[in-house]
Structure formats: structure tokens, C-alpha cells
Design an enzyme around this catalytic site. Sequence first.
Site, PDB file in Angstrom:
ATOM      1  N   MET A 293       0.817  -1.215   0.000  1.00  0.00           N
ATOM      2  CA  MET A 293       0.000   0.000   0.000  1.00  0.00           C
ATOM      3  C   MET A 293       0.856   1.272   0.000  1.00  0.00           C
ATOM      4  O   MET A 293       2.054   1.232   0.277  1.00  0.00           O
ATOM      5  CB  MET A 293      -0.907   0.018   1.232  1.00  0.00           C
ATOM      6  N   HIS A 294       0.200   2.381  -0.320  1.00  0.00           N
ATOM      7  CA  HIS A 294       0.683   3.743  -0.069  1.00  0.00           C
ATOM      8  C   HIS A 294       1.798   4.255  -0.989  1.00  0.00           C
ATOM      9  O   HIS A 294       2.020   5.456  -1.069  1.00  0.00           O
ATOM     10  CB  HIS A 294       1.179   3.903   1.373  1.00  0.00           C
TER      11      HIS A 294
ATOM     12  N   ASP B  31      -2.889  -4.966   0.000  1.00  0.00           N
ATOM     13  CA  ASP B  31      -2.428  -6.249   0.540  1.00  0.00           C
ATOM     14  C   ASP B  31      -3.222  -6.669   1.778  1.00  0.00           C
ATOM     15  O   ASP B  31      -3.562  -7.849   1.930  1.00  0.00           O
ATOM     16  CB  ASP B  31      -0.922  -6.232   0.826  1.00  0.00           C
TER      17      ASP B  31
END
Length: 507
Positions: A91-92, A249
Site C-alpha cells: 500500500m501507499h 495487501d
Amino acid sequence: MQKEPKQEQERHVIGIDLGTSAVKTVLVNRKGQVAYEASQSYPLHQPKAGYSEQHPEDWVRGTLASLKELVEKAGIGGTDAVDGISFSGQMHGLVLTDKEGQVLRPAILWNDTRTTAQCRRIEEQLGPKLLSIARNRALEGFTLPKLLWVQEHEPDVLARAAHFMLPKDYVRYRLTGQLAMEYSDAAGTLLLDVAQKQWSQEIAAAFELPLSLFPPLVESFDQTGTLLPEIAEQSELSPATKVYAGGADNACGAIGAGILSEGRTMCSIGTSGVVLSYEERKDIDVQGRAHFFNHSEQDAYYIMGVTLAAGYSLTWFKETFAPGLSFDALLEGVSSVEPGSSGLLFTPYIVGERTPHPDATIRGSFIGMDAGHGLVHFTRAVLEGITFSLKESIDILRGTGKTVKEVISIGGGARNEAWLQMQADIFDADIIKLESEQGPALGAAMLAAYGSGWFASLQACAEAFLREAARYSPNPEHVARYESLYELYRVVYPHTRELNGHLAKYR
């Protein structure tokens, strides 16, 4: 002579899990069995202290190599045996591309900590609106602080950017030529109105970010194209193979553990530790004490607490104090030690903490050491400290009115019976171990299976794919003992916070 009827080819889907150190691909049949799997690693770059970057093309090369290996292992090259592909992704991470789709700089990853000043700017600019819109605090890992860092330090790069993407979305874009971002990953950007499921014009305007930067939003199970001809050739898959959006995820890990209905909770212990629970109430307020994200299930959410150094604490302990032992050998005697490790407490703050203390300065402690403690006591104390930290997230869930009677345990924490029983005793809940646990990669495959029409719902897919292997119930005596020890554990953070602040200047 009559010909034998042609046997119908077995159908499959592929799940791609784009991790921080490697990409994993799994080939899954209609029974939910992982027929084959493959993986490819790629480098992590840390050009300065606190920086963590990767080259997006390394992800693409790794994904294609892993897909080709998977297809060759299965012997399905050049066929149409794969109905669909979907993704799980770290992520991110920030990927910036120009109008031709070319990457403008290395991706800034989730574990990059350069953006503390930008987090403070977000808090000052938005105040309480941040939690009311994005539903999460401004933390260094999220995407908006990274965009602001580029805006401040590399304005020429941002000026050339046509789109920002998250890691798996860039890989999917390269495989299909189609630009999209789904809600579970978009929720980790701090730019999404989580309850309304749309980009927040208010947040974008506050930081002068044009909405043209933001990809179109889709559901995790929506089809986002088919494989480009050159990608199909390189991977030996059919160009007609359908590609689905996928999920973050943690959302995919939840799908792969069957966290798809109210009351379902998961504990995942990998490098970090995650407690995650399904949530249907979009107006629930956890006041920033835990993460609140959109789920990959339609119009659902999840509450998530994170222990930054869960399995990593155990790895650090083994490599530092017992490098010659395997993990199995290290954990062999822990069940012979009574709960409480003979008066020894460990806090797993060795790289800072996230839930319920978003604190980059705090560090870990062993409290209560004496000459009678041996390696086995320290080992058990580490396991207990990790599990106490995860219980703080369980307590946040229960504080919202949730009943947590069962927890599905996945990851490294599900591989040791003593640790599974410890989770049952500390959480005061039944702990369930799954028969075949493939984590986010299986969740991605399940999204492809649902998108391809194999099942009427993700829940039906989970019922067909997932089976319980073992159940660990809490021991009432241990529960009572751990409750009193847990209260002592919770005192360690406020008593060591100031001390660690002073020690930080010596690091």
C-alpha cells in the site's frame, strides 16, 4: 473407431501479490487449491537515512518473469486455461508518471519516513476534517505526505506528472494499458472520502493538487482490461485473459482469510502485525486510534490496527541472541514456561509503534530481567509482548461494540502451536488456523475468481476455498493471568516515552 471425447481443460485464475521484497504469483483451480506458485525478488533502495524507494520497472520485470515461470511450471503456455488475473499490492507507495505513462522518479514506498514535516502540514491545514473525510491520521507511510514532499522538494517533477498511481496499479497499467485505482488501496492515500467512495475535492484543493492527477476509481472485482499483446507474448498467456483491479495487501489478506462478514476478525503476524475486522458501519468513529479503510468487498470497510515490529521483533531477537538456532529450535521450549515468562515483559517497539501509539521515537524494552532468566524466558517474553501489542488493537475493536469471539490467525504466528494457544489466552478468543493459508496472493486470486463469474459472491468463494484446520480455545486460568500482566504491559509505554525521547539524540 469412435474418438474419445475431448477432456475439458481445467480452469484457473492467477493471483499476483506485489510485496516489498518480491512478487508472488499463484495459480488457483476451481477448488481453491494452489496448483503452482512462483516468485521473483527485486531490490530495495535506501539512498538516505529514512528513505525507501524502488524502481517501478523492477516490479514489472519481476511480475512478468514470475508469470512466465508459473505458466511454464503448469504447462499451460499458449492456452486459454486462465480465466482471470488480479492483484494484491503493497500500500501507499507513490508512483508518478507523465502523459506518456513514463515513470518520473523512483517510487517512494510505504516504509519511507522522510515526510514527518508534511504530516504536520496536513494536520495544520485540515484539522479535524482529515479524520472526518479520510478517516485516518496523517502518518509518514501514506501517499498524500509523499505527494507533498515531491511538491516541496521536486516541484519540476510534480509539474510534469499526469497521474499518480500505487504500486500494483502501475503494474496493472503496464500489463493492460488501462489506468484505474480501486477503493481499498485509494483509502490509504489520505485523498479519498472513505465513506462517500470518491476523491476528496476539498483535500485536493487544500494542497493545490489537480484532480487530473487522480486515477478513475473502480471496485476491486471490476475488470480493468485484458493483457496487451506484447505482455501476453512475454508471459505466454492469452491476450484475451481478463484482468481485474485487485486490492490492497491487507484487504486481500482479509479476503484470503475469509474476513467477509460482520464479526470476522483476523490476526496476521508477518514482519509487521495486523489485527483486522470486517465492518459494515461507514459512520463508525475510531478517532484515529486505528486505521479505517474501504474493503475489497463492495460497500464494506475494515478496522485495522498495526504492530510495526511483530514477527520482526522475533527475527531481531533470534539474529541478535541466538543466530545459530532455527526458529523451530528457538521456540521449542516456550510452552514449558508459565505465562508471564517468570516476571519478564517485552515491548515490541524496536522500530517505533503504530497502534495505539503512532510514535516514531518510542523504542522497545525488556522489563524485569533477573539472573534466573534464560533464553527460553526471553523468547517467550518476546512472543507475549508481540501478542500484547496486538491485543491493544483487539481492545479497540471491542471498544466499538464489536464482539470478538473468534480470530483467524495467519502468517508466522500461525506456524507454532504454543504461539497460537498464547493468542487464544491473551485475546480471550478462539483462534482458528486455516488448512491452506496463502495470504494476500490467494485473496487476489479470489477476486479474479469472483470477477470471472465462478461464484455469486466473494463470501461463496471463501466458503468453497477456505477450510479450518485447527482451533485453539482460551484457557481460563491463563486468561486471568494474562489480564493482569497486560495491565502492567500497558503501563510501560507512558513510563518510557519521555526517556526514549531523550535517548533519541544518542542514536
